[in-house]
Design an enzyme around this catalytic site. Structure first.
Site, mmCIF file in Angstrom:
data_model
loop_
_atom_site.group_PDB
_atom_site.id
_atom_site.type_symbol
_atom_site.label_atom_id
_atom_site.label_comp_id
_atom_site.label_asym_id
_atom_site.label_seq_id
_atom_site.Cartn_x
_atom_site.Cartn_y
_atom_site.Cartn_z
ATOM 1 N N ASP A 1 0.869 -1.191 -0.067
ATOM 2 C CA ASP A 1 0.028 -0.040 -0.073
ATOM 3 C C ASP A 1 0.729 1.154 -0.029
ATOM 4 O O ASP A 1 0.263 2.334 -0.244
ATOM 5 C CB ASP A 1 -0.915 0.175 1.300
ATOM 6 C CG ASP A 1 -1.887 -1.235 1.268
ATOM 7 O OD1 ASP A 1 -2.362 -1.706 0.109
ATOM 8 O OD2 ASP A 1 -2.401 -1.422 2.109
ATOM 9 N N ARG B 1 -17.988 -3.140 -17.023
ATOM 10 C CA ARG B 1 -17.631 -4.386 -16.340
ATOM 11 C C ARG B 1 -16.480 -4.015 -15.368
ATOM 12 O O ARG B 1 -15.681 -3.033 -15.536
ATOM 13 C CB ARG B 1 -16.778 -5.207 -17.479
ATOM 14 C CG ARG B 1 -17.798 -5.907 -18.605
ATOM 15 C CD ARG B 1 -18.786 -6.992 -18.111
ATOM 16 N NE ARG B 1 -19.439 -7.703 -19.018
ATOM 17 C CZ ARG B 1 -20.591 -7.205 -19.631
ATOM 18 N NH1 ARG B 1 -21.017 -6.116 -18.980
ATOM 19 N NH2 ARG B 1 -20.969 -7.814 -20.782
ATOM 20 N N ARG C 1 -0.415 -8.901 -4.829
ATOM 21 C CA ARG C 1 0.573 -9.369 -3.721
ATOM 22 C C ARG C 1 1.147 -10.540 -3.959
ATOM 23 O O ARG C 1 2.450 -10.918 -3.349
ATOM 24 C CB ARG C 1 -0.391 -9.547 -2.204
ATOM 25 C CG ARG C 1 -0.835 -8.272 -2.112
ATOM 26 C CD ARG C 1 -0.790 -8.285 -0.252
ATOM 27 N NE ARG C 1 -1.137 -9.462 0.163
ATOM 28 C CZ ARG C 1 -2.063 -9.581 1.192
ATOM 29 N NH1 ARG C 1 -2.913 -8.733 1.462
ATOM 30 N NH2 ARG C 1 -2.381 -10.726 1.662
HETATM 31 O O1 F6P Z 1 -2.306 -4.134 3.856
HETATM 32 C C1 F6P Z 1 -2.112 -4.682 2.506
HETATM 33 C C2 F6P Z 1 -3.433 -5.304 1.835
HETATM 34 O O2 F6P Z 1 -2.987 -5.731 0.759
HETATM 35 C C3 F6P Z 1 -4.449 -4.082 1.604
HETATM 36 O O3 F6P Z 1 -4.366 -3.462 0.629
HETATM 37 C C4 F6P Z 1 -5.495 -4.963 1.904
HETATM 38 O O4 F6P Z 1 -6.724 -4.288 1.946
HETATM 39 C C5 F6P Z 1 -5.556 -5.931 2.683
HETATM 40 O O5 F6P Z 1 -4.045 -5.936 2.854
HETATM 41 C C6 F6P Z 1 -6.164 -7.220 2.296
HETATM 42 O O6 F6P Z 1 -6.010 -7.977 3.519
HETATM 43 P P1 F6P Z 1 -6.135 -9.585 3.400
HETATM 44 O O7 F6P Z 1 -5.203 -10.418 2.618
HETATM 45 O O8 F6P Z 1 -6.070 -9.963 4.830
HETATM 46 O O9 F6P Z 1 -7.509 -9.967 2.692
#
Ligand code: F6P
Length: 341
Positions: free
Chosen positions: A127, A265, A274
């Site tokens: 983030d 959409r 991630r």
């Molecule tokens: O804090 C990092 C993050 O990737 C945020 O951008 C996102 O809202 C959150 O983690 C999602 O968390 P989880 O993987 O626990 O659903």
């Protein structure tokens, strides 16, 4: 010195590069030994450890995720959490802890430091919303993944004359949306910092069609409409009290279709942002953070976090780094706005 290492919070590309640099420099240059704690604060709370030597970190530089595992466990929500952490550290003869995490993990580290536990922090989050550091590792990888998705969505949006809405991560701060939206040529970018006006969004959409392009809307998952203008669902809370966000892209899809009659959409990138291998920038930053974190532990610089300032890596107080989130300032959003519509 014996040093414990943990990775907490949402995982992100580059965590393994930090671990590798910590262990390689700590072992080869200082002669320290290491123990890995599993799954963030769960490791020291439940005495869950893994061996962590040079052998364990071979080949992990380009690997996404974390070899130590991660979780959002909050020791301050557990009975005797701090005492249990102290016991585990004592049982493994650990003299220092390197905690790699975002606002929540490092917020816990700052409190533990106040209670006398020797800890050093490394800032991590896709983030990029941690104060006191110019960038966190993982962010560049996430931005590149989102940008590539936006590039791909342009061609299908144009073929079908559709509105494509891309939801990216960022619950409090819209850094991923801002950077990927600018890099990908978004028609409009919506951030948590700036409640959006759905009428204006629809006007941008129509303007884009009028110039024979198809609109791409990049929306951060935490973006909200101007109070009272639309209803957005909220999800359950995690151990740090954060809401699991769901659905702003699909709200926009329905609203835009209803208001403009244009086919729309939604694409939610979610955890794709991630996962996987870190970019060169993130490997470089994560490696440097690891090198400097083990220096800080060696020097006994407890309660500090390593931070990127320009091209330097500095030590800053954990308390300062976790006091408030780094949000997108008005002037940067204004730069992006030049391209809206
Ligand atoms: O804090 C990092 C993050 O990737 C945020 O951008 C996102 O809202 C959150 O983690 C999602 O968390 P989880 O993987 O626990 O659903």
């Amino acid at each position: 010195m014996r040093i414990g290492v943990l990775t907490g919070g949402g995982d992100c590309p580059g965590l393994n590069a930090v671990i590798r640099a910590v262990v390689r420099k700590g072992t080869d240059v200082y002669g320290h030994s290491f123990v890995g704690f599993r799954d963030g604060w769960r490791g020291p709370l439940q005495n869950a450890t893994v061996p962590l030597g040079v052998e364990a970190v071979r080949g992990i530089l380009p690997r996404g995720g974390t070899i130590l595992g991660s979780s959002r466990t909050n020791p301050y929500k557990e009975d005797d959490g701090v005492a249990r952490i102290r016991d585990t550290l004592a049982a493994h003869a650990v003299d220092a802890l390197i905690a790699i995490g975002g606002e929540d993990t490092l917020g816990v580290a700052a409190r533990l430091h106040d209670e006398g536990i020797p800890v050093v922090g490394v800032p991590k989050t896709i983030d990029n919303d941690l104060s006191a550091t110019d960038y966190t590792f993982g962010f560049d990888t996430a931005v590149n993944i989102a940008m590539e998705a936006i590039d791909r969505l342009h061609t299908t949006a144009e073929s079908h004359h559709r509105v494509l809405i891309v939801e990216v991560m960022g619950r409090h701060a819209g850094w991923i949306a801002l950077h990927s939206g600018m890099a990908g040529g978004a028609n409009v970018i919506l951030l948590p910092e700036r409640p959006f006006d759905i009428d204006k969004v629809c006007a941008f959409v129509e303007h884009r069609f009028a110039s024979h392009y198809a609109p791409i809307i990049v929306v951060a998952e935490g973006a909200v409409p101007v109070a009272g203008s639309l209803t957005v669902k909220e999800g359950e809370l995690d151990a740090f009290g954060h809401v699991r966000l769901q659905g702003i892209a699909s709200v926009l899809e329905t609203e835009i279709r209803g208001r403009t009659g244009r086919e729309s959409r939604a694409t939610v990138l979610g955890h794709v942002q991630r996962g996987g291998t870190p970019t060169a920038f993130d490997r470089w930053l994560a490696t440097r953070f690891g090198l400097h974190a083990v220096d800080a532990a060696h020097d006994g610089a407890w309660g500090t976090m390593v931070a990127l300032r320009g091209t330097r890596i500095d030590r800053v107080p954990l308390a300062e780094a976790t006091r408030e989130l780094k949000l997108v300032p008005e002037e940067l959003y204004a730069e992006a706005e030049v391209f809206f519509g």
